[in-house]
Motif scaffolding. Structure first.
Motif, PDB file in Angstrom:
ATOM      1  N   LEU A  82       0.847  -1.198   0.000  1.00  0.00           N
ATOM      2  CA  LEU A  82       0.000   0.000   0.000  1.00  0.00           C
ATOM      3  C   LEU A  82       0.885   1.251   0.000  1.00  0.00           C
ATOM      4  CD1 LEU A  82      -2.508  -1.217   2.728  1.00  0.00           C
ATOM      5  CD2 LEU A  82      -2.908  -1.125   0.257  1.00  0.00           C
ATOM      6  N   PRO A  83       0.486   2.297  -0.725  1.00  0.00           N
ATOM      7  CA  PRO A  83       1.317   3.510  -0.792  1.00  0.00           C
ATOM      8  C   PRO A  83       1.083   4.415   0.424  1.00  0.00           C
ATOM      9  CG  PRO A  83      -0.608   3.744  -2.203  1.00  0.00           C
ATOM     10  CD  PRO A  83      -0.719   2.389  -1.565  1.00  0.00           C
ATOM     11  N   LEU A  84       1.955   4.288   1.420  1.00  0.00           N
ATOM     12  CA  LEU A  84       1.691   4.930   2.711  1.00  0.00           C
ATOM     13  C   LEU A  84       2.938   5.509   3.370  1.00  0.00           C
ATOM     14  CD1 LEU A  84      -0.376   2.069   4.414  1.00  0.00           C
ATOM     15  CD2 LEU A  84      -1.312   4.179   3.467  1.00  0.00           C
ATOM     16  N   VAL A  85       2.718   6.603   4.094  1.00  0.00           N
ATOM     17  CA  VAL A  85       3.646   7.035   5.142  1.00  0.00           C
ATOM     18  C   VAL A  85       2.845   7.065   6.430  1.00  0.00           C
ATOM     19  CG1 VAL A  85       5.124   8.838   6.075  1.00  0.00           C
ATOM     20  CG2 VAL A  85       4.982   8.538   3.641  1.00  0.00           C
ATOM     21  N   LEU A  86       3.356   6.391   7.448  1.00  0.00           N
ATOM     22  CA  LEU A  86       2.649   6.327   8.721  1.00  0.00           C
ATOM     23  C   LEU A  86       3.506   6.945   9.822  1.00  0.00           C
ATOM     24  CD1 LEU A  86       1.449   2.593   8.470  1.00  0.00           C
ATOM     25  CD2 LEU A  86       0.230   4.665   7.725  1.00  0.00           C
ATOM     26  N   LEU A  87       2.895   7.853  10.587  1.00  0.00           N
ATOM     27  CA  LEU A  87       3.550   8.479  11.727  1.00  0.00           C
ATOM     28  C   LEU A  87       2.831   7.988  12.982  1.00  0.00           C
ATOM     29  CD1 LEU A  87       5.802  10.775  11.167  1.00  0.00           C
ATOM     30  CD2 LEU A  87       4.274  10.344   9.269  1.00  0.00           C
ATOM     31  N   PRO A  88       3.385   7.006  13.659  1.00  0.00           N
ATOM     32  CA  PRO A  88       2.674   6.342  14.768  1.00  0.00           C
ATOM     33  C   PRO A  88       2.340   7.237  15.944  1.00  0.00           C
ATOM     34  CG  PRO A  88       4.530   5.005  14.045  1.00  0.00           C
ATOM     35  CD  PRO A  88       4.654   6.319  13.337  1.00  0.00           C
ATOM     36  N   CYS A  89       3.237   8.199  16.253  1.00  0.00           N
ATOM     37  CA  CYS A  89       2.977   9.061  17.414  1.00  0.00           C
ATOM     38  C   CYS A  89       3.871  10.289  17.359  1.00  0.00           C
ATOM     39  CB  CYS A  89       3.225   8.293  18.721  1.00  0.00           C
ATOM     40  SG  CYS A  89       2.867   9.293  20.177  1.00  0.00           S
ATOM     41  N   LEU A  90       3.263  11.451  17.174  1.00  0.00           N
ATOM     42  CA  LEU A  90       4.049  12.684  17.030  1.00  0.00           C
ATOM     43  C   LEU A  90       4.333  13.377  18.364  1.00  0.00           C
ATOM     44  CD1 LEU A  90       2.524  14.212  13.770  1.00  0.00           C
ATOM     45  CD2 LEU A  90       4.849  13.341  14.104  1.00  0.00           C
ATOM     46  N   ASN A  91       3.730  12.891  19.431  1.00  0.00           N
ATOM     47  CA  ASN A  91       3.932  13.528  20.744  1.00  0.00           C
ATOM     48  C   ASN A  91       4.010  12.459  21.835  1.00  0.00           C
ATOM     49  OD1 ASN A  91       3.849  15.100  23.060  1.00  0.00           O
ATOM     50  ND2 ASN A  91       1.791  15.930  22.693  1.00  0.00           N
ATOM     51  N   PRO A  92       5.138  11.718  21.870  1.00  0.00           N
ATOM     52  CA  PRO A  92       5.266  10.615  22.836  1.00  0.00           C
ATOM     53  C   PRO A  92       5.155  11.070  24.288  1.00  0.00           C
ATOM     54  CG  PRO A  92       7.020  10.508  21.191  1.00  0.00           C
ATOM     55  CD  PRO A  92       6.308  11.815  20.976  1.00  0.00           C
ATOM     56  N   TRP A  93       5.742  12.217  24.619  1.00  0.00           N
ATOM     57  CA  TRP A  93       5.671  12.685  26.003  1.00  0.00           C
ATOM     58  C   TRP A  93       4.210  12.944  26.393  1.00  0.00           C
ATOM     59  CZ3 TRP A  93       3.781  16.826  28.696  1.00  0.00           C
ATOM     60  CH2 TRP A  93       4.208  16.940  30.034  1.00  0.00           C
ATOM     61  N   GLY A  94       3.472  13.561  25.477  1.00  0.00           N
ATOM     62  CA  GLY A  94       2.055  13.818  25.733  1.00  0.00           C
ATOM     63  C   GLY A  94       1.282  12.524  25.920  1.00  0.00           C
ATOM     64  N   LEU A  95       1.593  11.537  25.083  1.00  0.00           N
ATOM     65  CA  LEU A  95       0.901  10.246  25.202  1.00  0.00           C
ATOM     66  C   LEU A  95       1.191   9.618  26.565  1.00  0.00           C
ATOM     67  CD1 LEU A  95      -0.843   8.119  23.585  1.00  0.00           C
ATOM     68  CD2 LEU A  95       1.328   6.938  23.167  1.00  0.00           C
ATOM     69  N   ALA A  96       2.468   9.611  26.935  1.00  0.00           N
ATOM     70  CA  ALA A  96       2.869   8.989  28.204  1.00  0.00           C
ATOM     71  C   ALA A  96       2.225   9.699  29.392  1.00  0.00           C
ATOM     72  CB  ALA A  96       4.387   8.997  28.335  1.00  0.00           C
ATOM     73  N   ASN A  97       2.002  11.008  29.262  1.00  0.00           N
ATOM     74  CA  ASN A  97       1.459  11.789  30.379  1.00  0.00           C
ATOM     75  C   ASN A  97      -0.014  12.130  30.223  1.00  0.00           C
ATOM     76  OD1 ASN A  97       3.846  12.542  32.286  1.00  0.00           O
ATOM     77  ND2 ASN A  97       4.654  12.657  30.203  1.00  0.00           N
ATOM     78  N   ASN A  98      -0.609  11.627  29.149  1.00  0.00           N
ATOM     79  CA  ASN A  98      -2.041  11.833  28.899  1.00  0.00           C
ATOM     80  C   ASN A  98      -2.425  13.313  28.846  1.00  0.00           C
ATOM     81  OD1 ASN A  98      -4.679  11.089  28.379  1.00  0.00           O
ATOM     82  ND2 ASN A  98      -5.216  10.776  30.541  1.00  0.00           N
ATOM     83  N   VAL A  99      -1.591  14.108  28.169  1.00  0.00           N
ATOM     84  CA  VAL A  99      -1.927  15.526  27.972  1.00  0.00           C
ATOM     85  C   VAL A  99      -1.811  15.904  26.488  1.00  0.00           C
ATOM     86  CG1 VAL A  99      -1.274  16.294  30.285  1.00  0.00           C
ATOM     87  CG2 VAL A  99       0.429  16.312  28.460  1.00  0.00           C
ATOM     88  N   ARG A 100      -2.561  16.924  26.127  1.00  0.00           N
ATOM     89  CA  ARG A 100      -2.601  17.386  24.735  1.00  0.00           C
ATOM     90  C   ARG A 100      -1.244  17.925  24.256  1.00  0.00           C
ATOM     91  NH1 ARG A 100      -6.723  19.731  21.272  1.00  0.00           N
ATOM     92  NH2 ARG A 100      -5.918  21.456  20.062  1.00  0.00           N
ATOM     93  N   LEU A 101      -0.612  18.721  25.136  1.00  0.00           N
ATOM     94  CA  LEU A 101       0.586  19.452  24.736  1.00  0.00           C
ATOM     95  C   LEU A 101       1.844  18.587  24.825  1.00  0.00           C
ATOM     96  CD1 LEU A 101      -0.254  22.756  26.658  1.00  0.00           C
ATOM     97  CD2 LEU A 101      -0.899  22.096  24.332  1.00  0.00           C
TER      98      LEU A 101
END
Ligand code: ZN
Length: 249
Positions: A82-101
């Motif tokens: 499939l012709p794709l570029v995938l960006l799994p997570c652009l804000n790892p710190w935010g994900l780990a801390n459950n915040v938007r920023l």
């Protein structure tokens, strides 16, 4: 104990496993002080066409990062073709801390006009030579009462209705007629962009892609107060439908 969906290392391990089975390299996009960010690009992607999909620019939207990896795990055999570029997570710190920023208190989804931020610059460099059929930004909304999306008005036929229809078995469409202070119809905000508005608020990723790199730009929003399994299933359904539309002749 936070949910496993906020465990960035676990997320990366799952992407490594997908990449291994798919026979694709999981490449480093950029390293911040705290985390390495990754992307996955298939050989089937050429300079024109295909889809860019990103998740996790807002860290409190784990249904998006989970949806993208769940789609990849489900379609791992097909993925290289499939012709794709995938960006799994652009804000790892935010994900780990459950915040938007992010770790610097920045909303990365408001600074795509800037060229001085390492993560944004890395995304821009990655896609510099591409014109995508579509860019798909996966998000969630804690005010959401169902599924909805933003589609920047340009190319016909529009995809919004088809994407929502595909995901509707998992989550009902948000019935509000005003979402995020703007008019919505059957879960769709469709509009031409107003450059003055974005100059004021800062450029979201979707607007920057619309202006520079994508015929279609769509932002998917699942309601983050709903059960994670439903949100993930809805995100997977949207991704599947977008890819189907992108590769159908
Ligand atoms: Zn968001």
């Amino acid at each position: 104990m936070p949910h496993r969906a906020h465990d960035y290392r676990h997320l990366v391990a799952r992407w490594r496993a997908v990449a291994r089975v798919a026979g694709l390299p999981l490449r480093r996009l950029v390293s911040t002080e705290l985390h390495d960010l990754y992307y996955l690009r298939t050989k089937a992607l050429t300079a024109s066409g295909g889809i860019y999909i990103s998740a996790g620019i807002h860290g409190d939207e784990p249904g998006a990062t989970e949806g993208l990896i769940a789609w990849a795990e489900k379609n791992v055999r097909q993925l290289p073709h499939l012709p794709l570029v995938l960006l799994p997570c652009l804000n790892p710190w935010g994900l780990a801390n459950n915040v938007r920023l992010n770790e610097d208190g920045l909303d990365l989804n408001r600074i795509f006009h800037r060229d001085d931020h390492p993560v944004v610059s890395a995304v821009k460099q990655l896609v510099a030579r591409h014109q995508f059929a579509a860019a798909l930004m996966l998000h969630e909304d804690y005010d959401g009462q169902g599924l909805y999306l933003y589609e920047v008005e340009r190319v016909q036929p529009h995809w919004g209705e088809a994407l929502l229809a595909a995901a509707r078995p998992h989550i009902a469409i948000d019935a509000r007629t005003r979402i995020d202070r703007r008019k919505a119809t059957n879960g769709i905000h469709r509009r031409r962009i107003d450059p003055k508005r974005f100059a004021r608020m800062g450029y979201p990723e979707a607007i920057w892609f619309h202006l520079k790199h994508a015929a279609r730009s769509l932002t998917i929003e699942t309601p983050s107060e709903f059960a994670l399994e439903q949100r993930v299933a809805a995100q997977v359904a949207v991704i599947e439908e977008a890819i189907r539309l992108a590769i159908s002749p």
